[in-house]
Structures are given as C-alpha cells and as structure tokens.
Scaffold this motif. Structure first.
Motif, PDB file in Angstrom:
ATOM      1  N   VAL A 188      32.839  32.716  41.431  1.00 58.08           N
ATOM      2  CA  VAL A 188      32.612  31.861  42.334  1.00 58.08           C
ATOM      3  C   VAL A 188      33.719  32.109  43.131  1.00 58.08           C
ATOM      4  CG1 VAL A 188      32.601  29.470  42.959  1.00 58.08           C
ATOM      5  CG2 VAL A 188      31.411  30.405  41.081  1.00 58.08           C
ATOM      6  N   SER A 189      35.252  32.099  42.616  1.00 64.48           N
ATOM      7  CA  SER A 189      36.365  32.234  43.400  1.00 64.48           C
ATOM      8  C   SER A 189      37.501  32.901  42.607  1.00 64.48           C
ATOM      9  CB  SER A 189      36.729  30.773  43.902  1.00 64.48           C
ATOM     10  OG  SER A 189      37.035  29.919  42.740  1.00 64.48           O
ATOM     11  N   ALA A 190      38.422  33.362  43.453  1.00 63.40           N
ATOM     12  CA  ALA A 190      39.405  33.876  42.664  1.00 63.40           C
ATOM     13  C   ALA A 190      40.517  33.472  43.431  1.00 63.40           C
ATOM     14  CB  ALA A 190      39.402  35.411  42.426  1.00 63.40           C
ATOM     15  N   SER A 191      41.809  33.082  42.935  1.00 59.90           N
ATOM     16  CA  SER A 191      43.112  32.977  43.878  1.00 59.90           C
ATOM     17  C   SER A 191      44.429  33.184  42.888  1.00 59.90           C
ATOM     18  CB  SER A 191      43.203  31.653  44.251  1.00 59.90           C
ATOM     19  OG  SER A 191      42.905  30.532  42.927  1.00 59.90           O
ATOM     20  N   GLU A 192      45.417  33.243  43.396  1.00 61.65           N
ATOM     21  CA  GLU A 192      46.661  33.609  42.740  1.00 61.65           C
ATOM     22  C   GLU A 192      47.781  32.771  43.521  1.00 61.65           C
ATOM     23  OE1 GLU A 192      50.700  35.039  42.295  1.00 61.65           O
ATOM     24  OE2 GLU A 192      49.611  35.465  44.339  1.00 61.65           O
ATOM     25  N   ALA A 193      48.742  32.038  42.795  1.00 64.09           N
ATOM     26  CA  ALA A 193      49.511  31.263  43.355  1.00 64.09           C
ATOM     27  C   ALA A 193      50.874  31.183  42.280  1.00 64.09           C
ATOM     28  CB  ALA A 193      49.283  29.830  43.537  1.00 64.09           C
ATOM     29  N   ASP A 194      51.775  31.651  42.638  1.00 62.65           N
ATOM     30  CA  ASP A 194      53.230  31.470  41.816  1.00 62.65           C
ATOM     31  C   ASP A 194      52.904  32.318  40.432  1.00 62.65           C
ATOM     32  OD1 ASP A 194      54.579  30.032  43.643  1.00 62.65           O
ATOM     33  OD2 ASP A 194      53.621  28.028  42.811  1.00 62.65           O
ATOM     34  N   GLY A 195      52.416  33.403  40.578  1.00 67.07           N
ATOM     35  CA  GLY A 195      51.982  34.079  39.357  1.00 67.07           C
ATOM     36  C   GLY A 195      50.876  33.663  38.342  1.00 67.07           C
ATOM     37  N   HIS A 196      50.254  32.673  38.791  1.00 63.00           N
ATOM     38  CA  HIS A 196      49.121  32.290  38.171  1.00 63.00           C
ATOM     39  C   HIS A 196      47.654  32.793  38.794  1.00 63.00           C
ATOM     40  CE1 HIS A 196      52.020  29.859  36.255  1.00 63.00           C
ATOM     41  NE2 HIS A 196      51.514  29.676  35.347  1.00 63.00           N
ATOM     42  N   PHE A 197      46.860  33.301  37.999  1.00 58.17           N
ATOM     43  CA  PHE A 197      45.477  33.726  38.745  1.00 58.17           C
ATOM     44  C   PHE A 197      44.552  32.976  38.127  1.00 58.17           C
ATOM     45  CE2 PHE A 197      48.606  37.477  38.021  1.00 58.17           C
ATOM     46  CZ  PHE A 197      48.337  37.900  39.179  1.00 58.17           C
ATOM     47  N   ARG A 198      43.754  32.411  39.215  1.00 60.31           N
ATOM     48  CA  ARG A 198      42.654  31.419  38.791  1.00 60.31           C
ATOM     49  C   ARG A 198      41.215  32.143  39.267  1.00 60.31           C
ATOM     50  NH1 ARG A 198      40.291  27.343  41.700  1.00 60.31           N
ATOM     51  NH2 ARG A 198      39.238  25.790  40.392  1.00 60.31           N
ATOM     52  N   PHE A 199      40.236  32.026  38.139  1.00 64.91           N
ATOM     53  CA  PHE A 199      38.965  32.385  38.505  1.00 64.91           C
ATOM     54  C   PHE A 199      38.033  31.391  38.088  1.00 64.91           C
ATOM     55  CE2 PHE A 199      41.828  35.888  36.852  1.00 64.91           C
ATOM     56  CZ  PHE A 199      41.774  36.847  37.743  1.00 64.91           C
ATOM     57  N   VAL A 200      36.804  31.088  38.894  1.00 67.65           N
ATOM     58  CA  VAL A 200      35.873  30.375  38.584  1.00 67.65           C
ATOM     59  C   VAL A 200      34.825  30.977  38.573  1.00 67.65           C
ATOM     60  CG1 VAL A 200      34.822  28.384  39.339  1.00 67.65           C
ATOM     61  CG2 VAL A 200      37.079  28.147  39.637  1.00 67.65           C
ATOM     62  N   ILE A 201      34.215  31.168  37.356  1.00 65.90           N
ATOM     63  CA  ILE A 201      32.952  32.013  37.140  1.00 65.90           C
ATOM     64  C   ILE A 201      31.613  31.004  36.756  1.00 65.90           C
ATOM     65  CG2 ILE A 201      32.119  33.712  35.414  1.00 65.90           C
ATOM     66  CD1 ILE A 201      35.238  34.122  34.711  1.00 65.90           C
ATOM     67  N   LYS A 202      30.559  31.525  37.358  1.00 67.90           N
ATOM     68  CA  LYS A 202      29.311  30.755  37.012  1.00 67.90           C
ATOM     69  C   LYS A 202      28.502  31.530  36.148  1.00 67.90           C
ATOM     70  CE  LYS A 202      25.298  28.592  38.963  1.00 67.90           C
ATOM     71  NZ  LYS A 202      24.499  28.377  40.043  1.00 67.90           N
ATOM     72  N   CYS A 203      28.259  30.957  34.996  1.00 70.95           N
ATOM     73  CA  CYS A 203      27.509  31.482  33.641  1.00 70.95           C
ATOM     74  C   CYS A 203      25.928  31.589  34.309  1.00 70.95           C
ATOM     75  CB  CYS A 203      27.727  30.799  32.498  1.00 70.95           C
ATOM     76  SG  CYS A 203      26.842  31.397  31.093  1.00 70.95           S
ATOM     77  N   SER A 204      25.463  32.896  33.988  1.00 68.62           N
ATOM     78  CA  SER A 204      24.083  32.903  34.298  1.00 68.62           C
ATOM     79  C   SER A 204      23.378  33.704  33.135  1.00 68.62           C
ATOM     80  CB  SER A 204      23.989  34.082  35.488  1.00 68.62           C
ATOM     81  OG  SER A 204      24.524  33.948  36.677  1.00 68.62           O
ATOM     82  N   ASP A 205      22.040  33.669  33.257  1.00 73.47           N
ATOM     83  CA  ASP A 205      21.256  33.923  32.034  1.00 73.47           C
ATOM     84  C   ASP A 205      21.307  35.266  31.483  1.00 73.47           C
ATOM     85  OD1 ASP A 205      19.508  31.532  32.675  1.00 73.47           O
ATOM     86  OD2 ASP A 205      18.115  32.794  33.949  1.00 73.47           O
TER      87      ASP A 205
END
Length: 75
Positions: free
Chosen positions: A58-75
């Motif tokens: 859904v989204s991916a970002s990076e700030a201050d050495g922290h990587f953040r991913f939002v993932i939608k689970c599918s069938d």
C-alpha cells in the motif's frame, strides 16, 4: 491505520523479511500490516517479495533510517 504492526527495528537481513512473511501467514484477507525496519536491505527485499506474492504494498516510506511499509493481505 494498520490492523497489525510488526516492529523489526534492529533486526538484520533476512529477519525483517522472514518475520513479515510469518506475520502475513497469520492474517486474514483484507487486513493490513505495518512493518517498521531499520535494515536498509528491507527497502529492497520487502517490495521484491510482495511483487511475487499475492499481497499488495500500500505504501513505503523512509525517515531517519526507519523504513515503514504498509501491506494489504490478500487471498
């Protein structure tokens, strides 16, 4: 806001990816998972895995050495 959060901060490759896979395996379709990692390899590994899986980035970002991913689970 995600249904679940996986904090993989401090873990080195390949652990953030492996923990992400394990967490997704326990989730129901439609749920979302937020993954937070500090390993730079995660920025490559997690999106690459998702391209080959049924799950969606859904989204991916990076700030201050922290990587953040939002993932939608599918069938």
């Amino acid at each position: 806001m995600a249904d679940r959060t996986l904090n993989a901060s401090g873990l080195r490759c390949p652990m953030p990816l492996l923990k992400t896979k394990l967490e997704l395996n326990t989730m129901s379709p439609g749920e979302t998972l937020e993954v937070i990692a500090t390993d730079a390899g995660s920025a490559r590994d997690i999106p690459a895995f998702l391209e080959l899986s049924r799950h969606h980035l859904v989204s991916a970002s990076e700030a201050d050495g922290h990587f953040r991913f939002v993932i939608k689970c599918s069938d």
